[in-house]
Motif scaffolding. Structure first.
Motif, PDB file in Angstrom:
ATOM      1  N   ALA A  92     -92.790  46.676 -71.969  1.00 27.91           N
ATOM      2  CA  ALA A  92     -92.219  47.558 -70.954  1.00 27.91           C
ATOM      3  C   ALA A  92     -90.820  48.000 -71.371  1.00 27.91           C
ATOM      4  N   GLU A  93     -90.036  47.094 -71.906  1.00 23.12           N
ATOM      5  CA  GLU A  93     -88.679  47.399 -72.376  1.00 23.12           C
ATOM      6  C   GLU A  93     -88.527  46.782 -73.759  1.00 23.12           C
ATOM      7  N   PRO A  94     -88.872  47.536 -74.812  1.00 20.51           N
ATOM      8  CA  PRO A  94     -88.809  46.962 -76.158  1.00 20.51           C
ATOM      9  C   PRO A  94     -87.372  46.645 -76.570  1.00 20.51           C
ATOM     10  N   GLU A  95     -87.262  45.644 -77.427  1.00 24.97           N
ATOM     11  CA  GLU A  95     -85.951  45.240 -77.922  1.00 24.97           C
ATOM     12  C   GLU A  95     -85.401  46.254 -78.927  1.00 24.97           C
ATOM     13  N   TYR A  96     -86.310  46.832 -79.716  1.00 30.78           N
ATOM     14  CA  TYR A  96     -85.925  47.802 -80.745  1.00 30.78           C
ATOM     15  C   TYR A  96     -86.804  49.040 -80.648  1.00 30.78           C
ATOM     16  N   GLN A  97     -86.303  50.127 -81.184  1.00 33.43           N
ATOM     17  CA  GLN A  97     -87.063  51.361 -81.327  1.00 33.43           C
ATOM     18  C   GLN A  97     -86.900  51.832 -82.767  1.00 33.43           C
TER      19      GLN A  97
END
Length: 119
Positions: A92-97
């Motif tokens: 839902a809220e990734p640490e990295y992109q």
């Protein structure tokens, strides 16, 4: 649908720092910041346009490419590999992109270059 091929793409690593997103263009060592990933990308895009336009205005293309520290390139590769292995697993809220931004079109650079000339 045929694949799109873009000649100039800047690799972008996104990560959290001090409670906000950072979007880092690896080949340019430029950063955009924002409360969301999209806001950080928008700011980074503006920074890229300004950097390239200013280098063009000064007629110093060497001002454009300044790679980020190699640790960011390694992290980008690791995150990208992890994402490919887990292609359908989305947080839902990734640490990295990770991703890429296309180089700004010539007409956008030309308009900003004119603004530098006007002062």
């Amino acid at each position: 649908m045929s694949p799109q091929f873009c000649e100039s793409i800047f690799s972008v690593l996104g990560y959290h720092e001090d409670g906000e997103w950072v979007a880092l263009a690896l080949e340019l060592d430029l950063r955009g910041y924002g409360a969301t990933w999209e806001e950080a990308l928008d700011e980074l895009t503006d920074c890229i346009v300004m950097q390239i336009s200013f280098a063009e205005y000064k007629n110093q293309p060497e001002m454009i490419m300044h790679p980020a520290d190699s640790t960011y390139f390694a992290l980008f590769a690791q995150v990208k590999n992890d994402r490919m292995r887990n292609l359908y697993a989305r947080n839902a809220e990734p640490e990295y992109q990770t991703g890429g931004l296309q180089a700004p079109p010539a007409h956008v650079i030309a308009e900003h270059k004119k603004a530098f000339a006007r002062g």
